[in-house]
Design an enzyme around this catalytic site. Structure first.
Site, PDB file in Angstrom:
ATOM      1  CB  ALA A 207      39.986  -6.780  43.455  1.00 47.42           C
ATOM      2  CG  ASN A 208      39.932 -12.533  43.279  1.00 47.24           C
ATOM      3  OD1 ASN A 208      41.108 -12.877  43.271  1.00 47.24           O
ATOM      4  ND2 ASN A 208      39.185 -12.533  42.179  1.00 47.24           N
ATOM      5  NE  ARG A 209      41.516 -11.624  51.626  1.00 44.13           N
ATOM      6  CZ  ARG A 209      41.708 -10.468  52.230  1.00 44.13           C
ATOM      7  NH1 ARG A 209      42.789  -9.782  51.997  1.00 44.13           N
ATOM      8  NH2 ARG A 209      40.808 -10.007  53.078  1.00 44.13           N
ATOM      9  CB  SER A 210      43.804 -14.501  42.847  1.00 48.35           C
ATOM     10  OG  SER A 210      44.744 -15.116  41.994  1.00 48.35           O
TER      11      SER A 210
END
Ligand code: CTP
Length: 400
Positions: A207-210
């Site tokens: 995942a990513n932090r968006s």
């Protein structure tokens, strides 16, 4: 300051939700509005007028008589208002307003005005569903009164049902919408938001932090300005009013949704943080620790934006985002060309209070053949407004 210069009468009536008027007032004042608070005597039994006075722009008024400032407070308040907002609105005030009864200061103000009126009902489910209330609301709506629907949730008695006052943030958003320019009327728009999640096994993802906040703000602002908006989203956030949401998780799912919706859209905004790589193989079950450190082989995901750029219909405005830490201008301009975009919104994610997860952002807008435009640090809704202003300008320039 989306409500700067706007004079809003905040009418508060007698219900448990009266305490929420304090937060509504604070949010309106924060957005730049001048808030004139008017409470009924019933409201004053639930909420101390001093509290609301402290968080509004002037002291609370409750009575038609003995106002030291004027003998006719109702006409002065009603005529000077840009909007009358009643939150919470009881069944009584709704009925009185429908009938044109003028029994106290607030009912007088409601009748002595030509300003738009917005009613935010709050009452028990039985009351909200009573035929008299249903009819009163229908009549007011037909007269052009804005109704901010109550939510479903836990009510004062502990029971659950429809009738709870709408969320203060949603009420203030409805007020902002009321004053927004309608320069996107008739436009169809699709916005992607949030980070994609690429599965590794049955429980783990890359995942990513968006947070999706900037994409949601663009969708919300565009809907407020008249566009019909679809959000292709990976995140659970309150759905902005008037926006349709398509939920996706992976880059592949987002790609499919965008390919389906984009061809019929006048404006396409890829604000999502799409994973650039995903695991080649997804383990069916959960990868167990005792099996040793797994080697996860990655492959590239489809570049959704580049694919949309290749098949862009004539007249469509295609907008990309670029999160950069170095060489912002050069990297953004190269993405603009490579992905055949009309506009790229670049942010320096290494700067403080910008980009992922923050409520604020600062961006630079790059287009072809024009000097870049810098939108300085502001809340994401203000940034969204600046991006949409540029999209409107691009469409006007293209139309000659
Ligand atoms: N994007 C996309 N599909 C991908 C990756 C990115 O549609 N697989 C979109 C993003 O939504 C964003 C824009 O492309 O609007 C820029 O993304 P970015 O990852 O910064 O661009 P890249 O081309 O991947 O360049 P780099 O990784 O070198 O920064």
């Amino acid at each position: 300051m989306t409500l700067a210069g706007k004079r809003i009468v905040l009418g508060v009536t007698g219900g448990i939700a009266a305490y929420k008027a304090v937060e509504i007032s604070r949010r309106l004042v924060d957005a730049g509005a001048h808030v004139v608070p008017v409470m009924t005597e019933g409201a004053a039994r639930f909420l101390g007028p001093t509290t609301l006075s402290a968080l509004a722009s002037e002291p609370v008024r409750t009575r038609l008589w003995d106002d030291p400032a004027t003998p006719i407070p109702h006409t002065e308040i009603g005529q000077a208002a840009d909007l009358i907002l009643v939150a919470p609105a009881t069944a009584r005030i709704i009925a009185a307003y429908r009938m044109g009864l003028s029994t106290d200061l607030l009912t007088n103000v409601l009748i002595a005005t030509r300003a738009p009126v917005m009613i935010c009902p709050a009452m028990h489910t039985e009351m909200w569903e009573h035929p008299a209330v249903v009819e009163n609301i229908a009549v007011l709506r037909a007269r052009g009164v804005r109704i901010v629907e109550p939510e479903s949730g836990r009510l004062a008695g502990g029971d659950v049902g429809t009738g709870r006052l709408a969320d203060p943030a949603a009420i203030v958003a409805a007020v902002v919408r009321e004053f927004a320019p309608r320069d996107l009327d008739g436009l169809s728009m699709v916005v992607s938001a949030g980070g994609t999640r690429e599965p590794i096994d049955a429980v783990r993802v890359i995942a990513n932090r968006s947070s999706g906040k900037q994409g949601y703000a663009i969708a919300e602002e565009a809907a407020a300005r008249g566009a019909s908006v679809t959000l292709v989203s990976t995140v659970e956030r309150p759905v902005p009013a008037g926006v349709e949401v398509v939920r996706v998780e992976t880059a592949d799912q987002m790609h499919a949704a965008m390919e389906r919706i984009a061809p019929d859209s006048d404006v396409v905004v890829m604000a999502a943080a799409v994973a650039d790589f995903r695991p080649v193989r997804v383990a069916a079950g959960k990868i167990k620790k005792h099996a040793g450190i797994p080697e996860i082989e990655l492959e590239p995901t489809p570049d959704i934006l580049a694919a949309l750029g290749e098949r862009k219909p004539a007249g469509q405005v295609l907008v990309g985002f670029a999160a950069e830490t170095d060489d912002l201008a050069a990297n953004a301009m190269s993405k603009l060309e490579r992905k055949r975009l009309d506009l790229i919104v670049a942010n320096d994610v290494s700067a403080p209070a910008t980009g992922f997860q923050h409520d604020t952002n600062a961006v630079t807008l790059f287009t072809r053949g024009e000097p870049p435009i810098t939108l300085p640090l502001a809340d994401k809704r203000t940034i969204a407004a600046g991006v949409l202003d540029k999209i409107v300008a691009i469409r006007h320039a293209a139309a000659g």
